[in-house]
Design an enzyme around this catalytic site. Structure first.
Site, mmCIF file in Angstrom:
data_model
loop_
_atom_site.group_PDB
_atom_site.id
_atom_site.type_symbol
_atom_site.label_atom_id
_atom_site.label_comp_id
_atom_site.label_asym_id
_atom_site.label_seq_id
_atom_site.Cartn_x
_atom_site.Cartn_y
_atom_site.Cartn_z
ATOM 1 N N LYS A 173 16.665 -6.729 -3.408
ATOM 2 C CA LYS A 173 16.149 -6.563 -4.772
ATOM 3 C C LYS A 173 15.009 -5.545 -4.679
ATOM 4 C CE LYS A 173 13.385 -7.321 -7.630
ATOM 5 N NZ LYS A 173 12.618 -6.247 -8.321
ATOM 6 N N GLU A 246 4.780 -9.872 3.460
ATOM 7 C CA GLU A 246 4.051 -8.655 3.839
ATOM 8 C C GLU A 246 3.280 -8.223 2.606
ATOM 9 O OE1 GLU A 246 4.016 -7.585 6.797
ATOM 10 O OE2 GLU A 246 5.794 -8.461 7.721
ATOM 11 N N CYS A 280 0.107 0.003 2.007
ATOM 12 C CA CYS A 280 -0.605 -1.264 2.245
ATOM 13 C C CYS A 280 -1.597 -1.095 3.368
ATOM 14 C CB CYS A 280 0.401 -2.353 2.577
ATOM 15 S SG CYS A 280 1.602 -1.818 3.778
ATOM 16 N N GLU A 378 -7.945 -4.796 -3.303
ATOM 17 C CA GLU A 378 -7.070 -3.686 -2.918
ATOM 18 C C GLU A 378 -7.048 -2.662 -4.055
ATOM 19 O OE1 GLU A 378 -2.772 -4.321 -2.756
ATOM 20 O OE2 GLU A 378 -2.751 -3.322 -0.821
HETATM 21 P P1 NAD Z 1 4.709 -6.483 -6.654
HETATM 22 O O1 NAD Z 1 4.225 -7.730 -5.996
HETATM 23 O O2 NAD Z 1 4.358 -6.230 -8.046
HETATM 24 O O3 NAD Z 1 6.311 -6.402 -6.579
HETATM 25 C C1 NAD Z 1 7.010 -6.486 -5.362
HETATM 26 C C2 NAD Z 1 8.443 -6.914 -5.658
HETATM 27 O O4 NAD Z 1 8.447 -8.253 -6.134
HETATM 28 C C3 NAD Z 1 9.142 -6.084 -6.725
HETATM 29 O O5 NAD Z 1 10.463 -5.868 -6.319
HETATM 30 C C4 NAD Z 1 9.087 -6.990 -7.941
HETATM 31 O O6 NAD Z 1 10.099 -6.749 -8.881
HETATM 32 C C5 NAD Z 1 9.240 -8.342 -7.309
HETATM 33 N N1 NAD Z 1 8.752 -9.472 -8.088
HETATM 34 C C6 NAD Z 1 7.821 -9.480 -9.065
HETATM 35 N N2 NAD Z 1 7.635 -10.740 -9.538
HETATM 36 C C7 NAD Z 1 8.458 -11.542 -8.826
HETATM 37 C C8 NAD Z 1 8.715 -12.955 -8.823
HETATM 38 N N3 NAD Z 1 8.076 -13.798 -9.634
HETATM 39 N N4 NAD Z 1 9.626 -13.441 -7.945
HETATM 40 C C9 NAD Z 1 10.265 -12.616 -7.084
HETATM 41 N N5 NAD Z 1 10.073 -11.275 -7.056
HETATM 42 C C10 NAD Z 1 9.170 -10.742 -7.908
HETATM 43 O O7 NAD Z 1 4.226 -5.318 -5.681
HETATM 44 P P2 NAD Z 1 4.330 -3.752 -5.933
HETATM 45 O O8 NAD Z 1 3.347 -3.395 -6.983
HETATM 46 O O9 NAD Z 1 5.754 -3.379 -6.094
HETATM 47 O O10 NAD Z 1 3.846 -3.186 -4.516
HETATM 48 C C11 NAD Z 1 2.519 -2.950 -4.210
HETATM 49 C C12 NAD Z 1 1.983 -4.043 -3.322
HETATM 50 O O11 NAD Z 1 2.795 -4.186 -2.159
HETATM 51 C C13 NAD Z 1 0.594 -3.737 -2.801
HETATM 52 O O12 NAD Z 1 -0.210 -4.886 -2.877
HETATM 53 C C14 NAD Z 1 0.831 -3.374 -1.344
HETATM 54 O O13 NAD Z 1 -0.267 -3.558 -0.507
HETATM 55 C C15 NAD Z 1 1.975 -4.254 -1.006
HETATM 56 N N6 NAD Z 1 2.697 -3.736 0.160
HETATM 57 C C16 NAD Z 1 2.588 -4.396 1.351
HETATM 58 C C17 NAD Z 1 3.230 -3.902 2.479
HETATM 59 C C18 NAD Z 1 3.117 -4.618 3.802
HETATM 60 O O14 NAD Z 1 3.898 -4.314 4.666
HETATM 61 N N7 NAD Z 1 2.200 -5.543 4.005
HETATM 62 C C19 NAD Z 1 3.990 -2.747 2.388
HETATM 63 C C20 NAD Z 1 4.086 -2.102 1.177
HETATM 64 C C21 NAD Z 1 3.435 -2.606 0.058
#
Ligand code: NAD
Length: 527
Positions: A173, A246, A280, A378
């Protein structure tokens, strides 16, 4: 850009709309998969998985390597799509996404068999009783991958490859902001000959992610924000579905006075502004030793001013657009909060005003402290706040003063000192004289502590998240009853007591004192 064009407006529709963040133009659409469609995808994956798991590692690797071959041949087209869907420069689409993905494909295709080879376990004196133990690593079944928009190729693709090599099927997804890249990834796998059902792409938004959890996959690999991560863990707990999280970071960079200043400054600028700061592991806090701070900041500013910001598709652009309006607003809020609390803006500090897309100027701040949001939450944008320290202990204390613990870096020419400090920093990865990039190393584990999440991806530890270690225990002396079986008696209790004081020391000599009692129990009547 008018808010009418924001993707959030389309989330109630049956499609997700993909925009070019550099221009605000729509570049494509993807279905918003319904819970029913997600369940069907998981069902398809479940049916396809046993056949795939029955193949040898070599056979699975052939498909991965063919996918790699196609991806390599189509890298320019893929890089352009990544750049258009995320706003990042084409150069970064290649160096930070395609290169690590190809590397991970190569590595896991060749190494997975070795990394998951059955292992014999030394069981001590039980071995002398004709017993042996080993671990075999069995696929979990169907892996649900929920991924973010900032590295829309590398993040999910690496996990897809690991999951497939371990013998699983996958339902991916992707973020609603970057669906087209995942669809392209799925297309490449299909053309490479991956059997149907093994990689299913369920495009959609958070509701689709939630539906994937509710469809009861065998593990969720989630990458995204802390807030969503907590929701995912909570939803998965209902089914006892294991989760790898992550999550975000607020990664510190410590520059000691004996560091190579010029390189440390270049690293700080790249670490904070690459991908428009939307990694991240971006450098989100920079701590520089007071004695070298003026010189370091001067070099940071010179580097920052030389950067060209613009459309990622222009090859000489260093910093592209941010991915979306919401994220840009968070950055602006953090910078404004810092300004109000006394921070000095030495570069940037505002939205890139001369363009239609979501640009924020590379920003350098000083006079910052830990009361400011910019040093606590962040930011996930092109901002480098620089703070000074005087002693090593102070630097470590500042670095650890965070709810996050993803990565950190220490800059010094004294490697022993760098390692010593690294071991005192609370983070999943600490780099000495490096920033950001270790997610790109397929062999090393990636993941955080504290609010940055739990579990690992990449390397052997990452692969182990995708299998279930099954313990196989064999007794070759099947004609002998165990000592501890029925029936019990005073004599048996005396023997067990002897075992408690002698056998459990691991000493063969001491255990041998019990041999006559053991023989009586093994071969004589038990009463
Ligand atoms: P997000 O949490 O908004 O979304 C991530 C994913 O989760 C998307 O695909 C979204 O559609 C889905 N999602 C949203 N609500 C959900 C729910 N209730 N149940 C299941 N899935 C759901 O994050 P983002 O804005 O897409 O990404 C940015 C964040 O990701 C930042 O905080 C960044 O630090 C983090 N990130 C972490 C890593 C790592 O390896 N630690 C790598 C990349 C990004």
């Amino acid at each position: 850009m008018s808010t009418q064009t924001l993707p959030a407006q389309n989330q109630k529709a049956t499609e997700v709309v993909s925009y070019d963040p550099g221009t605000g133009q729509e570049i494509g659409r993807a279905p918003l998969s319904s819970p029913e469609e997600v369940r069907e995808a998981v069902g398809k994956a479940r049916r396809a998985q046993p056949g795939w798991a029955g193949l040898s590692y070599h056979q699975r690797a052939r498909v991965i390597l063919q996918t790699r071959k196609l991806m390599l041949a189509e890298r320019d087209e893929l890089a352009l799509l990544i750049s258009r869907e995320t706003g990042k420069p084409v150069a970064e689409a290649i160096s930070m996404e395609i290169v690590p993905t190809l590397d991970a494909m190569h590595y896991f295709a060749h190494a997975a068999e070795d990394l998951l080879r059955p292992q014999k376990i030394d069981i001590g004196q039980y071995g002398l009783m004709g017993r042996s133990s080993s671990i075999v690593f069995r696929p979990l079944g169907v892996i649900g991958i929920i991924s973010p928009w900032n590295f829309p190729l590398a993040t999910p693709a690496d996990e897809v490859v690991m999951a497939l090599m371990a013998g699983n099927a996958v339902v991916l997804k992707p973020s609603e902001l970057t669906p087209l890249i995942s669809l392209k990834l799925g297309d490449i796998f299909t053309r490479a000959g991956l059997p149907p059902g093994l990689l299913n792409i369920a495009t959609g938004d958070g509701s689709t992610g939630r539906a994937l959890i509710d469809a009861r996959v065998d593990k969720i690999m989630f990458t995204g924000s802390v807030a969503t991560g907590k929701r995912v863990a909570e939803a998965a707990a209902k089914y006892l579905t294991p989760v790898v999280l992550e999550l975000g970071g607020k990664d510190p960079m410590i520059v000691l006075e004996d560091a190579d200043l010029e390189n440390a400054a270049r690293a700080a600028v790249w670490g904070a502004f690459a991908n428009s700061g939307q990694a991240c592991a971006s450098v989100e806090r920079c701590y520089v030793q007071e004695s070298i701070a003026p010189k370091f900041i001067e070099q940071v500013l010179a580097e920052t001013r030389a950067l060209k910001q613009g459309l990622g598709t222009d090859t000489d652009v260093d910093v592209g657009a941010m991915s979306n309006e919401n994220q840009l607003q968070i950055v602006a809020d953090h910078v404004n909060d810092a300004k109000q609390r006394g921070a000095k803006v030495l570069a940037g500090g505002q939205r890139g005003s001369n363009r239609a897309g979501w640009f924020y100027e590379p920003t350098v701040l000083t006079n910052v402290d830990h009361n400011m949001t910019i040093m606590r939450d962040e930011t996930f944008g092109p901002v480098l706040p620089v703070m000074t320290f005087t002693t090593e202990d102070e630097a470590i204390k500042l670095a650890n003063d965070s709810i996050y613990g993803l990565t950190a870096s220490v800059w010094t020419k004294n490697i022993a000192k760098g390692r010593r400090i690294a071991e005192r920093i609370e983070a999943g990865t600490v780099m000495v004289n490096e920033v950001v990039y270790t997610h790109g190393i397929a062999q090393t584990p990636w993941g955080g502590i504290k609010d940055s999440g739990y579990g690992r991806t990449h390397g052997r530890m990452g692969l182990l998240e995708l299998v279930h270690p099954q313990h196989i225990h064999v007794n070759r002396l099947s004609f002998l009853p165990d000592l501890w079986w029925f029936r019990y008696s005073a004599q048996a209790t005396r023997l067990f007591s002897g075992l408690a004081s002698h056998f459990t020391t691991g000493s063969l000599v001491r255990t041998s004192w019990l041999l006559p009692q053991m023989a009586r129990r093994l071969f004589g009547p038990r009463r």
